[in-house]
Design a protein around this motif. Structure first.
Motif, PDB file in Angstrom:
ATOM      1  N   TRP A   1       0.915  -1.160   0.071  1.00 12.03           N
ATOM      2  CA  TRP A   1      -0.001   0.015  -0.011  1.00 12.03           C
ATOM      3  C   TRP A   1       0.785   1.154  -0.187  1.00 12.03           C
ATOM      4  CZ3 TRP A   1       0.564   3.299   4.300  1.00 12.03           C
ATOM      5  CH2 TRP A   1       0.941   2.929   5.293  1.00 12.03           C
TER       6      TRP A   1
ATOM      7  N   ALA B   1      -3.959  -3.548   0.724  1.00  7.34           N
ATOM      8  CA  ALA B   1      -4.122  -2.335   1.413  1.00  7.34           C
ATOM      9  C   ALA B   1      -4.511  -2.390   2.778  1.00  7.34           C
ATOM     10  CB  ALA B   1      -5.613  -2.051   0.646  1.00  7.34           C
ATOM     11  N   TYR B   2      -3.516  -1.865   3.760  1.00  5.18           N
ATOM     12  CA  TYR B   2      -3.483  -1.719   5.262  1.00  5.18           C
ATOM     13  C   TYR B   2      -3.165  -0.397   5.441  1.00  5.18           C
ATOM     14  CZ  TYR B   2      -3.385  -6.755   5.093  1.00  5.18           C
ATOM     15  OH  TYR B   2      -3.710  -8.150   4.640  1.00  5.18           O
TER      16      TYR B   2
ATOM     17  N   TRP C   1      -9.757   6.196   4.455  1.00  3.62           N
ATOM     18  CA  TRP C   1      -9.282   5.672   3.326  1.00  3.62           C
ATOM     19  C   TRP C   1      -9.247   6.650   2.152  1.00  3.62           C
ATOM     20  CZ3 TRP C   1      -8.583   0.251   1.078  1.00  3.62           C
ATOM     21  CH2 TRP C   1      -8.378  -0.381   2.177  1.00  3.62           C
TER      22      TRP C   1
ATOM     23  N   LEU D   1      -8.310  -4.772  -4.483  1.00  3.58           N
ATOM     24  CA  LEU D   1      -7.723  -4.786  -3.227  1.00  3.58           C
ATOM     25  C   LEU D   1      -7.335  -6.068  -2.928  1.00  3.58           C
ATOM     26  CD1 LEU D   1      -9.841  -2.465  -1.081  1.00  3.58           C
ATOM     27  CD2 LEU D   1      -7.960  -1.750  -2.419  1.00  3.58           C
TER      28      LEU D   1
ATOM     29  N   ALA E   1      -7.205  -6.902   2.037  1.00  2.49           N
ATOM     30  CA  ALA E   1      -7.529  -5.923   2.986  1.00  2.49           C
ATOM     31  C   ALA E   1      -8.029  -6.921   4.247  1.00  2.49           C
ATOM     32  CB  ALA E   1      -8.909  -5.404   2.285  1.00  2.49           C
TER      33      ALA E   1
ATOM     34  N   VAL F   1     -14.473  -0.460   4.223  1.00  4.23           N
ATOM     35  CA  VAL F   1     -13.647  -0.951   3.049  1.00  4.23           C
ATOM     36  C   VAL F   1     -14.513  -1.043   1.703  1.00  4.23           C
ATOM     37  CG1 VAL F   1     -11.921  -2.484   2.065  1.00  4.23           C
ATOM     38  CG2 VAL F   1     -11.575  -1.500   4.342  1.00  4.23           C
TER      39      VAL F   1
ATOM     40  N   VAL G   1     -12.364  -6.839  -3.907  1.00  6.52           N
ATOM     41  CA  VAL G   1     -11.707  -7.172  -2.630  1.00  6.52           C
ATOM     42  C   VAL G   1     -11.342  -8.486  -2.237  1.00  6.52           C
ATOM     43  CG1 VAL G   1     -13.673  -6.913  -1.266  1.00  6.52           C
ATOM     44  CG2 VAL G   1     -11.356  -6.288  -0.236  1.00  6.52           C
TER      45      VAL G   1
ATOM     46  N   TRP H   1     -10.388 -10.401   1.053  1.00  7.67           N
ATOM     47  CA  TRP H   1     -10.179 -10.211   2.537  1.00  7.67           C
ATOM     48  C   TRP H   1      -9.215 -11.430   2.949  1.00  7.67           C
ATOM     49  CZ3 TRP H   1     -12.322  -5.968   3.972  1.00  7.67           C
ATOM     50  CH2 TRP H   1     -13.658  -5.708   3.318  1.00  7.67           C
TER      51      TRP H   1
END
Length: 445
Positions: free
Chosen positions: A291, A310-311, A329, A346, A349, A382, A394, A396
């Motif tokens: 990120w 993405a953190y 964000w 993403l 995430a 998110v 995304v 997870w």
């Protein structure tokens, strides 16, 4: 990603390091009164049996590996459940070794299938499965466990899955990359991709450099400095070849050619490596950027699409409203580009379910008080960002391949785990079941 413990640690390390760099900016027992009237012998048996059998607590292997992309867990936290774990239901390595026909968690009904399989233009609603394979597990276990995870993902309304697994190097300056303990064979990967494909899931193959030998947190995959870059890329090409062939044979949609290799971005060796990969694999060849590098500069890796681990840290209280998290964000994303991001997915995430996690969402080292609301609200925020920015989707972070995804997390498990946390799973289902049509064919900004 890496060993269950080291990989998770690695991830934690990376996240910890990246978060640190950003600081300047910033898975009833009902009462049974009838026992009172049962014969004494039966009652004794019912009460005594649990003490004989036990609860089969999770067993951890020292030095295990878990994917690491941004920040990974503390030594105590590195408890992300791994493939050789003995699960709470008694399944796992012990029963596998004894030749048990099936684990308690083995699906007994017909395999579940995705209601609406992914098609181009639809959002990728996915989960990262981290897989550290062990030779102690037979092929039957691998196929069974893939089915367990596929059923779980379909139950979350996912339409995609990314299979992350570790490979290894000897140190930060080494030019050698190789499979090792934890790296599945191409044949085993073939089995897992087949099961996921049969469930209707869009599949991504994601080999990730383990960080155990890099001595985190100072050393991580993002600051390797091989002494001979050409030799490093040649070794990498030889390692990836058989996995590219499996991805092609099993019709995977995406192959991630690299993950969080900050210091190697911009090297000329990528061009030839990707060209050779595209000869063997006809799907998307992707690169997953960390990120911080994503927002601070151009990712000079010539791939057809870009993923972002993405953190993004957000300075917010544990009880902050979702809108505040969304705004945090947006501030980060605006550093790169304002408006729609239809070509960005993403690739990772997630956040730890604990107090104070917003300021370092990928931190695996910390182990503060469990706070499920923190994780659930982050997921909700998110997902809103993904929709508003018209992102490609995304994934997870994460579910361990060898874990029972329906078991409630134990105190020693990583706070980053979401499987078995009802509030987080509810938000994932809501996200994946939303009416967001996806990025469609919109042009990139």
């Amino acid at each position: 990603m890496k060993n269950a413990q080291n990989t998770e640690n690695t991830k934690n390390t990376t996240n910890a390091k990246n978060t640190a760099n950003a600081q300047p900016d910033a898975k009833k027992r009902s009462k049974v009164p009838l026992l009172a009237i049962l014969p004494v012998t039966v009652t004794s048996l019912v009460i005594g049996l649990p003490f004989v059998v036990g609860d089969h607590p999770l067993r951890w292997r020292a030095g295990s590996l878990t994917p690491s992309l941004v920040l990974h867990g503390s030594p105590a936290e590195k408890g992300s459940r791994t493939d050789d774990t003995v699960l709470a239901d008694g399944s796992g390595a012990a029963r596998e070794a004894s030749g048990a026909a099936a684990d308690a968690g083995t699906p007994t009904g017909p395999a579940l299938k995705v209601d609406k399989p992914w098609k181009a233009g639809m959002p990728e609603w996915g989960v990262q499965i981290f897989w550290e394979d062990t030779k102690e597990h037979g092929d039957a276990y691998v196929e069974k466990q893939a089915r367990v995870q596929a059923d779980y993902l379909v139950g979350l309304k996912a339409n995609a899955v990314s299979v992350s697994f570790p490979f290894y190097t000897e140190g930060r300056t080494s030019t050698k990359l190789a499979a090792g303990r934890g790296t599945p064979t191409p044949e085993r990967l073939d089995t897992v991709l087949r099961v996921f494909h049969e469930a209707g899931l869009r599949t991504t193959v994601r080999p990730t450099l383990d960080e155990a030998a890099l001595v985190p947190p100072e050393g991580w995959r993002g600051n390797i400095t091989p002494t001979d870059k050409a030799a490093w890329f040649a070794s990498y090409e030889a390692l990836l070849g058989p996995y590219l062939d499996v991805a092609q044979r099993r019709q995977a949609a995406t192959f991630v050619i690299g993950t969080e290799l900050n210091s190697m971005e911009g090297q000329p060796g990528w061009k030839d490596l990707i060209a050779q990969a595209e000869k063997r694999f006809k799907g998307e060849v992707s690169y997953d950027a960390n990120w911080d590098n994503y927002v601070n500069g151009r990712i000079a890796v010539p791939v057809t699409r870009l993923g972002v681990d993405a953190y993004f840290p957000v300075k917010a209280a544990d009880d902050a409203p979702v809108e505040e998290l969304v705004a945090g964000w947006e501030t980060w994303l605006d550093k790169k580009s304002k408006g729609a991001l239809p070509r960005i997915v993403l690739s990772e995430a997630g956040i730890s379910a604990m107090d104070g996690a917003y300021r370092a969402p990928g931190d695996f080292y910390a182990k503060r008080r469990v706070n499920p609301a923190v994780q659930a609200n982050w997921y909700k925020a998110v997902c809103q960002v993904v929709r508003e920015r018209k992102m490609a989707g995304v994934y997870w972070w994460s579910v361990s391949f060898g874990a029972d995804p329906k078991a409630a997390p134990k105190e020693h498990d990583s706070r980053l785990n979401f499987a078995g946390r009802p509030d987080s799973e509810r938000e994932i289902r809501a996200c994946f079941g939303s009416d967001y049509p996806g990025p469609g064919t919109a042009a990139a900004p």
